[in-house]
Design an enzyme around this catalytic site. Structure first.
Site, short mmCIF file in Angstrom:
data_model
loop_
_atom_site.label_atom_id
_atom_site.label_comp_id
_atom_site.label_asym_id
_atom_site.label_seq_id
_atom_site.Cartn_x
_atom_site.Cartn_y
_atom_site.Cartn_z
N HIS A 1 0.84 -1.22 0.00
CA HIS A 1 0.00 0.00 0.00
C HIS A 1 0.86 1.25 0.00
O HIS A 1 0.58 2.23 -0.69
CB HIS A 1 -0.92 0.02 1.22
CG HIS A 1 -1.82 -1.16 1.29
ND1 HIS A 1 -3.00 -1.23 0.58
CD2 HIS A 1 -1.72 -2.32 1.97
CE1 HIS A 1 -3.58 -2.38 0.83
NE2 HIS A 1 -2.83 -3.06 1.67
N ASP B 1 9.13 5.34 7.05
CA ASP B 1 8.64 4.88 8.33
C ASP B 1 7.53 5.82 8.76
O ASP B 1 7.67 7.03 8.66
CB ASP B 1 9.78 4.90 9.36
CG ASP B 1 9.59 3.81 10.39
OD1 ASP B 1 9.41 2.66 9.98
OD2 ASP B 1 9.55 4.12 11.59
P1 ITT Z 1 7.48 -1.58 6.31
O1 ITT Z 1 8.12 -1.32 7.67
O2 ITT Z 1 7.85 -2.90 5.72
O3 ITT Z 1 7.71 -0.43 5.34
P2 ITT Z 1 5.01 -1.34 7.82
O4 ITT Z 1 3.58 -1.46 7.42
O5 ITT Z 1 5.48 -2.15 8.97
O6 ITT Z 1 5.89 -1.63 6.52
P3 ITT Z 1 5.76 1.01 9.30
O7 ITT Z 1 6.85 0.36 10.06
O8 ITT Z 1 6.02 2.37 8.76
O9 ITT Z 1 5.30 0.18 8.03
O10 ITT Z 1 4.50 0.91 10.24
C1 ITT Z 1 3.63 1.87 10.33
C2 ITT Z 1 2.32 1.33 10.83
O11 ITT Z 1 1.56 2.50 11.09
C3 ITT Z 1 1.58 0.52 9.79
O12 ITT Z 1 1.67 -0.84 10.01
C4 ITT Z 1 0.14 1.00 9.95
O13 ITT Z 1 -0.50 0.22 10.92
C5 ITT Z 1 0.31 2.42 10.48
N1 ITT Z 1 0.27 3.37 9.35
C6 ITT Z 1 1.29 4.02 8.76
N2 ITT Z 1 0.87 4.76 7.74
C7 ITT Z 1 -0.44 4.57 7.68
C8 ITT Z 1 -1.45 5.04 6.83
O14 ITT Z 1 -1.19 5.82 5.79
N3 ITT Z 1 -2.69 4.65 7.05
C9 ITT Z 1 -2.98 3.82 8.08
N4 ITT Z 1 -2.11 3.31 8.91
C10 ITT Z 1 -0.84 3.69 8.72
#
Ligand code: ITT
Length: 188
Positions: free
Chosen positions: A13, A67
């Site tokens: 996403h 992040d």
């Molecule tokens: P990568 O680390 O592999 O890039 P991740 O999904 O674990 O993927 P993050 O460590 O940046 O990414 O985690 C951020 C979390 O915060 C993510 O799992 C979501 O639950 C939430 N999050 C971040 N951006 C978001 C968005 O645009 N909309 C909704 N939730 C979001």
């Protein structure tokens, strides 16, 4: 022509959202399957920069790490940089339970994009203020999208198209900033 930049993430996403903005400044993303080393810190910027450098040292070509996190005012910024873990554990309903009966629903999302390249590391960020809905709405997006309503809209992110979410979102803002910066910096 344009620039191709690798991106280390397991989250498709994120890639779609970033691509929609970055394609406008001729950046193409290529997903690379290198596990990110995530240090534990409350500071998203530290986490992103460290991870980007670690991936760059393996890949030896320009690479992006993004992040992001959700910061809830009434919870003193929780889950913040631990959003990924909190989403996997207590999830959306856990956050809603923590906010049961709480009037102050203010929250913000922050995104930090670190681009480690052949001449150093550059870092941009984007933030969107909004509020936590009282119940989940919508089926688009990912993560906490069904409960986040950005300022200036009545819809949750999950009720928006990808383009509409990007207009408001932390990630859309950071990506637009990245476009501005990358035009002025030599990354190869
Ligand atoms: P990568 O680390 O592999 O890039 P991740 O999904 O674990 O993927 P993050 O460590 O940046 O990414 O985690 C951020 C979390 O915060 C993510 O799992 C979501 O639950 C939430 N999050 C971040 N951006 C978001 C968005 O645009 N909309 C909704 N939730 C979001």
């Amino acid at each position: 022509m344009g620039k191709e930049i690798a991106i280390a993430t397991s989250n498709i996403h994120k890639i779609r959202e970033l691509e929609q903005v970055l394609s406008k400044c001729s950046i193409r993303l290529r997903q690379v399957d290198i596990p990110k080393i995530e240090i534990q810190s409350e500071d998203l910027q530290l986490v992103a920069i460290n991870a980007a450098i670690a991936v760059y040292n393996i890949l030896r070509e320009p690479v992006i790490v993004e992040d992001a996190g959700l910061f809830v005012e009434a919870l003193s910024g929780f889950p913040g940089s631990y959003s990924s873990y909190v989403f996997k554990t207590i999830g959306i309903n856990g956050i809603l339970r923590l906010l049961e009966g709480v009037e102050d629903r203010r929250a913000y999302f922050e995104s930090v994009i670190a681009l480690a390249h052949n001449r150093g590391v550059l870092c941009v960020r984007g933030r969107v203020y909004g509020s936590i809905a009282t119940e989940p709405r919508g089926s688009g997006g990912f993560g906490f999208d069904p409960i986040f309503v950005p300022e200036g809209s009545t819809k949750t992110f999950a009720e928006m198209s990808l383009e509409e979410k990007n207009k408001y979102s932390h990630r859309g803002r950071a990506a637009r900033e990245l476009c501005r910066v990358v035009e002025r910096v030599e990354i190869y």
